[in-house]
Design a protein around this motif. Sequence first.
Motif, PDB file in Angstrom:
ATOM      1  N   GLU A  39      45.520  22.261  -0.398  1.00  0.00           N
ATOM      2  CA  GLU A  39      45.624  23.711  -0.140  1.00  0.00           C
ATOM      3  C   GLU A  39      44.402  23.997  -1.178  1.00  0.00           C
ATOM      4  O   GLU A  39      43.566  23.167  -2.668  1.00  0.00           O
TER       5      GLU A  39
ATOM      6  N   LYS B 220      56.081  21.351   6.232  1.00  0.00           N
ATOM      7  CA  LYS B 220      55.536  22.549   5.390  1.00  0.00           C
ATOM      8  C   LYS B 220      55.700  23.552   5.981  1.00  0.00           C
ATOM      9  O   LYS B 220      55.020  23.375   7.069  1.00  0.00           O
TER      10      LYS B 220
ATOM     11  N   GLU C  90      46.599  14.134  -8.482  1.00  0.00           N
ATOM     12  CA  GLU C  90      45.902  14.639  -8.116  1.00  0.00           C
ATOM     13  C   GLU C  90      45.595  15.968  -9.427  1.00  0.00           C
ATOM     14  O   GLU C  90      45.340  15.505 -10.619  1.00  0.00           O
TER      15      GLU C  90
ATOM     16  N   GLY D 118      56.459  23.980  -3.642  1.00  0.00           N
ATOM     17  CA  GLY D 118      57.451  23.519  -3.435  1.00  0.00           C
ATOM     18  C   GLY D 118      58.470  23.843  -2.738  1.00  0.00           C
ATOM     19  O   GLY D 118      58.785  23.037  -1.777  1.00  0.00           O
TER      20      GLY D 118
HETATM   21  P1  ATP Z   1      51.106  25.264  -5.077  1.00  0.00           P
HETATM   22  O1  ATP Z   1      52.452  25.332  -5.790  1.00  0.00           O
HETATM   23  O2  ATP Z   1      50.215  24.250  -5.874  1.00  0.00           O
HETATM   24  O3  ATP Z   1      51.360  26.384  -3.816  1.00  0.00           O
HETATM   25  P2  ATP Z   1      53.087  24.603  -2.708  1.00  0.00           P
HETATM   26  O4  ATP Z   1      54.138  25.218  -2.529  1.00  0.00           O
HETATM   27  O5  ATP Z   1      52.082  25.353  -2.180  1.00  0.00           O
HETATM   28  O6  ATP Z   1      52.311  24.331  -4.372  1.00  0.00           O
HETATM   29  P3  ATP Z   1      51.147  22.099  -2.198  1.00  0.00           P
HETATM   30  O7  ATP Z   1      50.650  22.092  -2.671  1.00  0.00           O
HETATM   31  O8  ATP Z   1      52.035  21.448  -0.427  1.00  0.00           O
HETATM   32  O9  ATP Z   1      52.376  22.973  -2.190  1.00  0.00           O
HETATM   33  O10 ATP Z   1      52.783  20.351  -2.649  1.00  0.00           O
HETATM   34  C1  ATP Z   1      53.034  20.556  -3.962  1.00  0.00           C
HETATM   35  C2  ATP Z   1      53.572  18.706  -4.207  1.00  0.00           C
HETATM   36  O11 ATP Z   1      54.137  18.379  -3.207  1.00  0.00           O
HETATM   37  C3  ATP Z   1      51.618  18.105  -4.521  1.00  0.00           C
HETATM   38  O12 ATP Z   1      51.584  19.067  -5.276  1.00  0.00           O
HETATM   39  C4  ATP Z   1      52.204  17.106  -3.988  1.00  0.00           C
HETATM   40  O13 ATP Z   1      52.382  16.312  -5.478  1.00  0.00           O
HETATM   41  C5  ATP Z   1      53.252  16.347  -3.985  1.00  0.00           C
HETATM   42  N1  ATP Z   1      52.577  16.387  -1.822  1.00  0.00           N
HETATM   43  C6  ATP Z   1      52.685  17.473  -0.827  1.00  0.00           C
HETATM   44  N2  ATP Z   1      51.993  16.892   0.184  1.00  0.00           N
HETATM   45  C7  ATP Z   1      52.046  15.700  -0.028  1.00  0.00           C
HETATM   46  C8  ATP Z   1      51.472  14.652   1.232  1.00  0.00           C
HETATM   47  N3  ATP Z   1      50.921  15.125   2.103  1.00  0.00           N
HETATM   48  N4  ATP Z   1      52.138  13.463  -0.271  1.00  0.00           N
HETATM   49  C9  ATP Z   1      52.496  13.425  -1.378  1.00  0.00           C
HETATM   50  N5  ATP Z   1      52.779  13.787  -1.798  1.00  0.00           N
HETATM   51  C10 ATP Z   1      52.851  15.607  -0.971  1.00  0.00           C
END
Ligand code: ATP
Length: 407
Positions: free
Chosen positions: A286, A160, A203, A168
Amino acid sequence: MAPIFPGSVDAAGRPATLGVLGGGQLGRMFVHAAQRLGYFTAVLEPDPQSPAGLVSHHHIQTNYDDPTGLAQLAQLCQAITTEFENVPAQALQTLAQTRPVAPGAAVVGIAQDRIEEKAHFAACAEVSGVTCAPYAVLETPAQLQAVLDERADLLPGILKTARMGYDGKGQVRVKTAAELAAAWAELGGVACVLEKMLPLAAECSVLVARGWHGQVVSFAPQRNVHEAGILAVTHAYEGAMPAALADRAREAAVAIAQHLGYVGVLCVEFFVVDDGSEHGGLVVNEMAPRPHNSGHYTIDACDASQFDLQVHAMAGLPLPQPRQHSPAIMLNLLGDVWFDASGQPQEPAWYAVLSLPGAHLHLYGKLEARAGRKMGHLTITGPDVASVKTVARRAAELLDLPGLDAI
Ligand code: ATP
Ligand code: MG
């Protein structure tokens, strides 16, 4: 901070005005809540057609770091917030020199950077009782090499970007060392974290509001279902989460907000990891330094919404403990709903959807539908969980929404 009373007018005849950096849907719903209380509003957002700018008393159309725009915002407003965590922290600092700004630049700065965010979660793990997924920081080729050599335990994992990720974006799933090296190169070698892929049972997220003087209130945790990395469905009712996990998540979110000295509404996202125990283990994912998509149901299902609490917190008003009066399911409406199976534009089945009992449609006033773009949401409320689920399933069928089997 002395309260900024709604509807008040100063000696120069200027009405009490609240400001927000960013003009998206979160800003729009914030503006609606502020205006309902009688405040005037000002939005700083370059897009002339932004969802929040279109409904605000004032719309300053400059970039977030434009000194003239920021000066104008500070001049118009008695307090300022942000709806967008990627505003330059410097802009918040500039505003804070003359006006109360909530949340503050320092905490927004932490939430903007996954490396700092995880360090914060680690720093308060003892009081919050939760840790984040196992991870490693990747900022240099040497760190990449060290991970390749020594952290096979993190694979399969998710790479990430440390900054600017949402829905995502900026994430690559990697199974092998070779995939990891290629993915980091593909992301341009920017600062990243590699997180171990966890087996998720569920989640959830928790919304906390904290005032200037440390008063804290929170909503019960809601369970979230994502499709392709984007929130699709939020379940908000008793039983959506096992009670013991829900209590722990809520306590952890409050501890995290307290530890940050946070002011305003904070959303903390959690994973429930399938670890063989009865309900699974809780891991913090997060945080978002603002109201959150998973809290939109609070507008229709609670006696105070996340946006009402944001207004109260920033203006120094009391924070009433919100009460959820109806079970609710929220369905996100992405731009995909405006296209049929063959990709032709279509008018969504609003007539049928709006005839459903307890259906509350929110559209954000975005003029162009694009696949994956958040255009609105639909909250279903009802007298009991079973009827809410039945109506939500029907709505999801009518609009051909993903995540139908998760309802
Ligand atoms: P947001 O729209 O919440 O800001 P984001 O792009 O910041 O999303 P994350 O919350 O880090 O991203 O990840 C998005 C999704 O991917 C999570 O809600 C989960 O479904 C999946 N995910 C992320 N990290 C993991 C992990 N370490 N293990 C399993 N699934 C994960
Ligand atoms: Mg997330």
